[in-house]
Scaffold this motif. Structure first.
Motif, PDB file in Angstrom:
ATOM      1  N   GLY A  12       0.827  -1.202   0.000  1.00 12.41           N
ATOM      2  CA  GLY A  12       0.000   0.000   0.000  1.00 12.41           C
ATOM      3  C   GLY A  12       0.859   1.248   0.000  1.00 12.41           C
ATOM      4  O   GLY A  12       1.600   1.496   0.954  1.00 12.41           O
ATOM      5  N   GLY A  13       0.760   2.048  -1.061  1.00 18.43           N
ATOM      6  CA  GLY A  13       1.603   3.248  -1.191  1.00 18.43           C
ATOM      7  C   GLY A  13       0.826   4.523  -0.979  1.00 18.43           C
ATOM      8  O   GLY A  13       0.815   5.411  -1.828  1.00 18.43           O
ATOM      9  N   GLY A  14       0.155   4.641   0.168  1.00 12.04           N
ATOM     10  CA  GLY A  14      -0.534   5.883   0.521  1.00 12.04           C
ATOM     11  C   GLY A  14       0.267   6.644   1.562  1.00 12.04           C
ATOM     12  O   GLY A  14       1.492   6.488   1.657  1.00 12.04           O
ATOM     13  N   ALA A  15      -0.468   7.458   2.359  1.00  7.73           N
ATOM     14  CA  ALA A  15       0.205   8.336   3.329  1.00  7.73           C
ATOM     15  C   ALA A  15       1.182   7.564   4.213  1.00  7.73           C
ATOM     16  O   ALA A  15       2.338   7.965   4.385  1.00  7.73           O
ATOM     17  CB  ALA A  15      -0.858   9.029   4.182  1.00  7.73           C
ATOM     18  N   GLY A  16       0.725   6.460   4.797  1.00  2.60           N
ATOM     19  CA  GLY A  16       1.577   5.707   5.722  1.00  2.60           C
ATOM     20  C   GLY A  16       2.665   4.937   5.007  1.00  2.60           C
ATOM     21  O   GLY A  16       3.852   5.017   5.367  1.00  2.60           O
ATOM     22  N   GLY A  17       2.292   4.189   3.970  1.00  2.75           N
ATOM     23  CA  GLY A  17       3.241   3.332   3.263  1.00  2.75           C
ATOM     24  C   GLY A  17       4.388   4.131   2.658  1.00  2.75           C
ATOM     25  O   GLY A  17       5.554   3.703   2.694  1.00  2.75           O
ATOM     26  N   PHE A 113       3.729  -2.484  -9.034  1.00  2.00           N
ATOM     27  CA  PHE A 113       2.276  -2.311  -9.103  1.00  2.00           C
ATOM     28  C   PHE A 113       1.628  -3.664  -9.323  1.00  2.00           C
ATOM     29  O   PHE A 113       2.059  -4.436 -10.186  1.00  2.00           O
ATOM     30  CB  PHE A 113       1.910  -1.337 -10.223  1.00  2.00           C
ATOM     31  CG  PHE A 113       2.276   0.078  -9.870  1.00  2.00           C
ATOM     32  CD1 PHE A 113       1.417   0.839  -9.096  1.00  2.00           C
ATOM     33  CD2 PHE A 113       3.492   0.617 -10.258  1.00  2.00           C
ATOM     34  CE1 PHE A 113       1.755   2.136  -8.735  1.00  2.00           C
ATOM     35  CE2 PHE A 113       3.840   1.908  -9.895  1.00  2.00           C
ATOM     36  CZ  PHE A 113       2.974   2.669  -9.129  1.00  2.00           C
ATOM     37  N   GLY A 114       0.631  -3.971  -8.520  1.00  5.40           N
ATOM     38  CA  GLY A 114      -0.053  -5.251  -8.684  1.00  5.40           C
ATOM     39  C   GLY A 114      -0.865  -5.579  -7.448  1.00  5.40           C
ATOM     40  O   GLY A 114      -0.741  -4.928  -6.406  1.00  5.40           O
ATOM     41  N   ASP A 115      -1.702  -6.585  -7.610  1.00  9.54           N
ATOM     42  CA  ASP A 115      -2.603  -6.997  -6.528  1.00  9.54           C
ATOM     43  C   ASP A 115      -2.066  -8.316  -5.958  1.00  9.54           C
ATOM     44  O   ASP A 115      -2.373  -9.385  -6.472  1.00  9.54           O
ATOM     45  CB  ASP A 115      -4.002  -7.185  -7.136  1.00  9.54           C
ATOM     46  CG  ASP A 115      -5.053  -7.348  -6.071  1.00  9.54           C
ATOM     47  OD1 ASP A 115      -4.709  -7.270  -4.880  1.00  9.54           O
ATOM     48  OD2 ASP A 115      -6.224  -7.556  -6.439  1.00  9.54           O
ATOM     49  N   PRO A 180     -17.237  13.967   9.692  1.00 12.79           N
ATOM     50  CA  PRO A 180     -16.356  14.979   9.098  1.00 12.79           C
ATOM     51  C   PRO A 180     -16.461  15.051   7.575  1.00 12.79           C
ATOM     52  O   PRO A 180     -16.587  16.143   7.013  1.00 12.79           O
ATOM     53  CB  PRO A 180     -14.954  14.524   9.525  1.00 12.79           C
ATOM     54  CG  PRO A 180     -15.175  13.725  10.765  1.00 12.79           C
ATOM     55  CD  PRO A 180     -16.510  13.065  10.606  1.00 12.79           C
ATOM     56  N   ILE A 181     -16.439  13.907   6.894  1.00 12.13           N
ATOM     57  CA  ILE A 181     -16.474  13.944   5.417  1.00 12.13           C
ATOM     58  C   ILE A 181     -17.822  14.483   4.948  1.00 12.13           C
ATOM     59  O   ILE A 181     -17.901  15.375   4.094  1.00 12.13           O
ATOM     60  CB  ILE A 181     -16.194  12.546   4.824  1.00 12.13           C
ATOM     61  CG1 ILE A 181     -14.785  12.077   5.206  1.00 12.13           C
ATOM     62  CG2 ILE A 181     -16.371  12.542   3.307  1.00 12.13           C
ATOM     63  CD1 ILE A 181     -14.454  10.645   4.798  1.00 12.13           C
ATOM     64  N   GLY A 182     -18.906  13.965   5.522  1.00 16.64           N
ATOM     65  CA  GLY A 182     -20.249  14.411   5.133  1.00 16.64           C
ATOM     66  C   GLY A 182     -20.437  15.896   5.403  1.00 16.64           C
ATOM     67  O   GLY A 182     -21.006  16.621   4.574  1.00 16.64           O
TER      68      GLY A 182
END
Ligand SMILES: Cc1cc2nc3c(=O)[nH]c(=O)nc-3n(C[C@H](O)[C@H](O)[C@H](O)COP(=O)(O)OP(=O)(O)OC[C@H]3O[C@@H](n4cnc5c(N)ncnc54)[C@H](O)[C@@H]3O)c2cc1C
Length: 478
Positions: A12-17, A113-115, A180-182
Motif C-alpha cells: 500500500g503506497g498511501g500516506a503511511g506506506g 504495481f499489482g494486486d 467529518p467527510i459528510g
C-alpha cells in the motif's frame, strides 16, 4: 533459512506506506513497495487534498456573497462546478510528483504495481514474484462503507472516490452521513450552489465531538441552508442518474421521501484487509479488523499494520506517525516506541472544529474528576477584526489543572489546536499556557485566554482577601 530479499516490504503506497518507504530507504534499508492502484493513496487522490481544495473555492464563493460583512459590495460568483473541480485536479497534479513512482525509485525503493497476497508467513507474492522480508507493513488504507440497505445496489451514488470527478452541475445533493467527510462536503456543495440535505442516524452532527462544539458547526451550516434529518433511519434508496430518492423515517417516526439529483455516501469507512492472504501469513482478523499483539504488531511478529488499515483514528498524520513507529520498531529494534495516544484532528468546515485529548463527554464517562473552561472567539480582538467571532475554545483539566483535553470550534481551529497537542504531550497544566506570551492580536490568544479561566477560578474570595491584606490593596467597593 535463506536470508530474506528485503528488509521491509510495504503493501500500500498511501500516506503511511510512502513514509515507511522513504524513511526506510533513507536509513539504508532494502525496501519494496507494492501498490495496487496508484501511489499517493486516499489523502492525495480522494481525501484531504481534493476536499480542502474544494472547501477553499466554496469559502471564497460564500465570502463573495456575504462581502457586506466586511463592508464590501457582495457579488454572486455563480460557481461552475466543472471549473472548480478542474482546480481540484490541478492541485492534486501539483502534489503528485512528491508521491510518484519515479521519486520513490530514485530514493532506492523497489516500487511494484499489482494486486498481491501473502503466500506464507514470510512471503508476499505479486505479479508472480515472491517477496521475502524481515518486516512486512500492511498500509492498504480504507474505503467508503456502503450501507447494506434496500435499493442501494440499484441507485447511482457518489463516494469520496468519485465525487471529485464530477463535472456536471449538482442541483440537489443528498449526503448520507454527518461525520467529518459528510459535513465538509455538505458545506462545500451548498456554498457552490447545490441544495443539500444531510441524513444521519446519530442525533447530532460530528457525533465524536461534544454536542456544544458540534452545535457551533451545525448552526452555521443550517444558516447557510443545509437541511438536516438527524436521528433518522434510512428505509431505502431508489432512482436513476440525476434523480435519486431516499426514504427515511425521521426522528419523530414519520416516513419521508427525500429527492435529489445526486447521492453521496459518507457513512463510515471499511479497512482494506480482504484479499491479502492474511490467513497464509498467520495474521488474525476479527470483525474486519487486524488484531494487534503489541504496538502495531500483528499476530505475526514480522507483520505490522498502520494507518486506516488498522482502523481507529483515520487521519493522514496518524498513518505517518505509525510509519515512524514501525521504522523504529523494525529497523532499530526500539520495541518501546509505541504509537502516541495524543492525536489532534480537525474537521475543516467553516468554522473548523479541532480537538486533542479527552472531550467533556469522554471525561464524564471515564469517571475522572475534571473541570471544564470555555472562552469565546467573540472576546478575541483578532476574531472581531476578521469578522469571525463564532465559536469557542474549551479545555478539560484534572482537579490540579493538568490538561486532559482541548477542543476549539472556530476560525483556524486546526492550526490553533497544535499548541494544545504539544501541551498535552508534555503533560502541561493550564497555568503553563497562561504564562506563555501569545502575540497580539492573534487568534492563538484564545489558547491563553481559555487557560486563564482556570487561573481566575483559582482566585477564591478568601485568596483575594489574603492578597489584599498582604499588599495593602483597597479593593473595589461592591
Ligand atoms: C474525503 C476525505 C477527506 C479526508 N480529509 C482528511 C484530512 O483533512 N486530514 C487527515 O488527516 N485525513 C483526512 N482523511 C483521511 C486520510 O485520507 C487517511 O487517513 C489517510 O489517507 C490514510 O493513509 P493510509 O496510508 O492508511 O491509507 P491510504 O493513503 O488510503 O493508502 C492506502 C494505499 O493502499 C493501496 N492498496 C489498497 N489495497 C491494496 C492491496 N491489496 N495491495 C496493494 N495496495 C493496496 C491503495 O490503493 C492506497 O494507495 C480524509 C479522507 C477522506 C476520504
Amino acid at each position: 533459512m535463506a536470508k530474506p530479499e528485503f528488509d521491509i516490504v510495504i503493501i500500500g503506497g498511501g500516506a503511511g506506506g510512502l513514509v515507511v518507504a522513504a524513511g526506510g530507504a533513507a536509513l539504508g534499508a532494502k525496501v519494496a513497495l507494492v501498490e495496487k492502484h496508484k501511489l499517493g493513496g486516499d489523502c492525495l487522490w480522494y481525501g484531504c487534498v481534493p476536499s480542502k481544495t474544494l472547501l477553499k473555492s466554496a469559502r471564497i464563493a460564500h465570502q463573495m456573497r456575504h462581502a457586506e460583512r466586511w463592508s464590501l459590495s457582495p457579488s454572486d460568483p455563480r460557481p461552475d462546478l466543472a471549473r472548480v473541480m478542474d482546480r481540484v485536479a490541478a492541485v492534486i497534479k501539483g502534489i503528485e510528483p512528491n508521491d510518484s513512482p519515479e521519486r520513490f525509485r530514485g530514493l532506492g525503493v523497489d516500487v511494484m504495481f499489482g494486486d498481491g497476497r501473502f503466500v506464507a508467513p514470510d512471503a508476499f507474492e505479486v505479479n508472480g514474484r515472491r517477496l521475502t522480508a524481515r518486516t512486512f507493513v500492511i498500509a492498504t488504507g480504507s474505503r467508503p462503507t456502503v450501507p447494506r440497505l434496500p435499493g442501494i445496489d440499484r441507485t447511482p451514488y457518489l463516494t469520496n472516490e468519485t465525487v471529485f470527478d464530477l463535472r456536471e452541475p449538482v442541483p440537489a445533493l443528498i449526503v448520507i452521513g454527518a461525520g467529518p467527510i459528510g459535513s465538509e462536503m455538505a458545506q462545500a456543495f451548498r456554498r457552490l450552489g447545490s441544495e443539500v440535505t444531510v441524513v444521519d442516524v446519530a442525533p447530532q452532527i460530528l457525533p465524536r465531538e461534544d454536542p456544544d462544539l458540534a452545535a457551533v458547526v451545525m448552526k452555521q451550516l443550517a444558516a447557510e441552508g443545509v437541511r438536516y434529518f438527524l436521528g433518522a433511519s434510512i428505509l431505502g434508496f431508489e432512482g436513476r442518474a440525476g434523480d435519486v430518492r431516499v426514504t427515511v423515517r425521521t426522528a419523530d417516526g414519520t416516513p419521508k421521501v427525500l429527492a435529489g439529483s445526486h447521492l453521496l455516501l459518507a457513512a463510515g469507512r471499511t479497512a482494506n484487509v480482504e484479499g491479502l492472504g492474511l490467513d497464509a501469513a498467520d495474521v488474525r482478523v476479527e470483525n474486519g479488523r487486524i488484531v494487534l499483539v503489541e504496538g502495531l504488531r500483528t499476530t505475526n511478529r514480522s507483520v505490522y499494520v498502520i494507518g486506516d488499515a488498522l482502523g481507529g483514528h483515520l487521519f493522514t498524520h496518524v498513518a505517518e506517525h505509525h510509519a515512524g513507529i514501525v521504522l523504529r520498531n523494525a529497523l532499530f529494534w526500539m520495541r518501546w516506541a509505541q504509537p502516541s495516544t495524543i492525536i489532534p484532528w480537525c474537521t475543516y468546515t467553516d468554522p473548523e472544529l479541532a480537538r486533542v485529548g479527552l472531550s467533556e463527554t469522554e471525561a464524564k464517562k471515564s469517571g475522572v474528576a475534571f473541570s471544564v473552561y470555555r472562552f469565546g472567539f467573540d472576546d478575541i480582538d483578532r476574531a472581531r477584526a476578521e469578522g469571525e467571532t463564532e465559536g469557542f475554545a474549551k479545555i478539560i483539566t484534572d482537579r490540579k489543572g493538568k490538561l486532559l483535553g482541548a477542543a476549539i470550534a472556530g476560525p483556524h481551529a486546526g492550526e490553533l489546536i497544535a499548541e494544545y497537542a504539544l501541551a498535552l504531550s508534555k503533560g502541561l497544566r493550564a497555568k503553563d499556557l497562561s504564562t506563555v506570551i501569545h502575540a497580539y492580536p492573534t487568534l492563538a490568544q484564545i489558547n491563553r485566554r481559555v487557560a486563564d479561566q482556570r487561573l481566575k477560578e483559582g482566585l477564591t474570595p478568601a485568596s483575594k482577601r489574603w492578597i489584599q491584606r498582604i499588599f495593602g490593596l483597597r479593593g473595589a467597593r461592591t
